[in-house]
Design a protein around this motif. Sequence first.
Motif, PDB file in Angstrom:
ATOM      1  N   ASP A 168     -41.486 -46.796   3.734  1.00  0.00           N
ATOM      2  CA  ASP A 168     -41.594 -45.402   4.188  1.00  0.00           C
ATOM      3  C   ASP A 168     -42.389 -45.336   5.488  1.00  0.00           C
ATOM      4  OD1 ASP A 168     -41.531 -42.541   4.196  1.00  0.00           O
ATOM      5  OD2 ASP A 168     -43.402 -42.466   3.084  1.00  0.00           O
ATOM      6  N   GLN A 169     -43.446 -46.086   5.561  1.00  0.00           N
ATOM      7  CA  GLN A 169     -44.299 -46.071   6.753  1.00  0.00           C
ATOM      8  C   GLN A 169     -43.569 -46.651   7.961  1.00  0.00           C
ATOM      9  OE1 GLN A 169     -48.036 -47.960   6.061  1.00  0.00           O
ATOM     10  NE2 GLN A 169     -48.997 -47.012   7.813  1.00  0.00           N
ATOM     11  N   LEU A 170     -42.894 -47.765   7.779  1.00  0.00           N
ATOM     12  CA  LEU A 170     -42.236 -48.436   8.906  1.00  0.00           C
ATOM     13  C   LEU A 170     -40.958 -47.728   9.350  1.00  0.00           C
ATOM     14  CD1 LEU A 170     -42.657 -52.191   7.926  1.00  0.00           C
ATOM     15  CD2 LEU A 170     -43.870 -50.918   9.717  1.00  0.00           C
ATOM     16  N   LEU A 222     -44.838 -49.264   2.350  1.00  0.00           N
ATOM     17  CA  LEU A 222     -44.576 -49.989   3.591  1.00  0.00           C
ATOM     18  C   LEU A 222     -43.239 -49.581   4.209  1.00  0.00           C
ATOM     19  CD1 LEU A 222     -45.548 -52.098   5.595  1.00  0.00           C
ATOM     20  CD2 LEU A 222     -44.428 -53.840   4.184  1.00  0.00           C
ATOM     21  N   TRP A 275     -44.105 -39.839   1.997  1.00  0.00           N
ATOM     22  CA  TRP A 275     -45.469 -39.783   1.462  1.00  0.00           C
ATOM     23  C   TRP A 275     -46.097 -38.427   1.736  1.00  0.00           C
ATOM     24  CZ3 TRP A 275     -50.128 -39.895   4.481  1.00  0.00           C
ATOM     25  CH2 TRP A 275     -51.302 -40.070   3.734  1.00  0.00           C
ATOM     26  N   ARG A 276     -45.912 -37.907   2.958  1.00  0.00           N
ATOM     27  CA  ARG A 276     -46.473 -36.586   3.286  1.00  0.00           C
ATOM     28  C   ARG A 276     -45.886 -35.501   2.391  1.00  0.00           C
ATOM     29  NH1 ARG A 276     -46.352 -38.727   8.443  1.00  0.00           N
ATOM     30  NH2 ARG A 276     -44.393 -37.770   9.056  1.00  0.00           N
ATOM     31  N   ASN A 326     -39.818 -44.549   8.298  1.00  0.00           N
ATOM     32  CA  ASN A 326     -39.749 -43.094   8.225  1.00  0.00           C
ATOM     33  C   ASN A 326     -41.040 -42.412   8.667  1.00  0.00           C
ATOM     34  OD1 ASN A 326     -38.276 -40.779   7.703  1.00  0.00           O
ATOM     35  ND2 ASN A 326     -38.817 -40.727   5.542  1.00  0.00           N
ATOM     36  N   GLY A 327     -41.950 -43.136   9.266  1.00  0.00           N
ATOM     37  CA  GLY A 327     -43.195 -42.539   9.730  1.00  0.00           C
ATOM     38  C   GLY A 327     -44.020 -41.922   8.616  1.00  0.00           C
ATOM     39  N   ALA A 328     -43.886 -42.438   7.392  1.00  0.00           N
ATOM     40  CA  ALA A 328     -44.607 -41.960   6.199  1.00  0.00           C
ATOM     41  C   ALA A 328     -44.226 -40.531   5.822  1.00  0.00           C
ATOM     42  CB  ALA A 328     -46.108 -42.097   6.371  1.00  0.00           C
ATOM     43  N   ARG A 377     -40.723 -35.263   8.623  1.00  0.00           N
ATOM     44  CA  ARG A 377     -40.495 -35.679   9.999  1.00  0.00           C
ATOM     45  C   ARG A 377     -39.145 -35.154  10.459  1.00  0.00           C
ATOM     46  NH1 ARG A 377     -39.810 -41.988  11.475  1.00  0.00           N
ATOM     47  NH2 ARG A 377     -37.893 -41.532  12.544  1.00  0.00           N
ATOM     48  N   ARG A 419     -51.740 -44.350  -0.399  1.00  0.00           N
ATOM     49  CA  ARG A 419     -51.205 -44.749   0.901  1.00  0.00           C
ATOM     50  C   ARG A 419     -49.676 -44.688   0.851  1.00  0.00           C
ATOM     51  NH1 ARG A 419     -55.043 -44.517   4.354  1.00  0.00           N
ATOM     52  NH2 ARG A 419     -56.881 -45.722   3.902  1.00  0.00           N
ATOM     53  N   PRO A 420     -49.053 -44.490   2.012  1.00  0.00           N
ATOM     54  CA  PRO A 420     -47.587 -44.536   2.022  1.00  0.00           C
ATOM     55  C   PRO A 420     -47.095 -45.954   1.752  1.00  0.00           C
ATOM     56  CG  PRO A 420     -48.447 -44.285   4.255  1.00  0.00           C
ATOM     57  CD  PRO A 420     -49.617 -44.195   3.317  1.00  0.00           C
TER      58      PRO A 420
END
Length: 140
Positions: A113-115, A111, A122-123, A117-119, A77, A108-109
Amino acid sequence: MPHEPVHASIVYWRRSRWNGARCEPILMTLHEGRLRARDRAGRELFAVAPGQVTGRLSRFGTLLLTVGGQAFHLVGRGGAQAPSPTAEQQRAYTDFRTRHPEPAPTDRPGLVDQLLNGAAAWRMRRWRDALGDAGAGVAR
């Protein structure tokens, strides 16, 4: 016949550690035994066999690749100052995904990272895994 990994996404090349405006979106694809990257102007940054790529994933989710002696620090990102992907990059990504659908991820990413850093981390983990599966010298 062994399964050949296919993966694609728009990632961000951190050309400067400190200047967020120098974080550039690139379209990166892995298909038919080639890892390719194109910048916003459509120029090919590299097109190599995965075996010519080495690297590792930092604990902050930056994929540190060396391709043909050149270092690429890739993140999932861009920062607030980073330019957006071009319409052509978006179109090329959509066309690639239409021709080469990817199976749904099995993980899945996290939590945080997802909240926060927009996952993005994980990408980049998915890129590390796809490159490793394709024969790149990336540490797991």
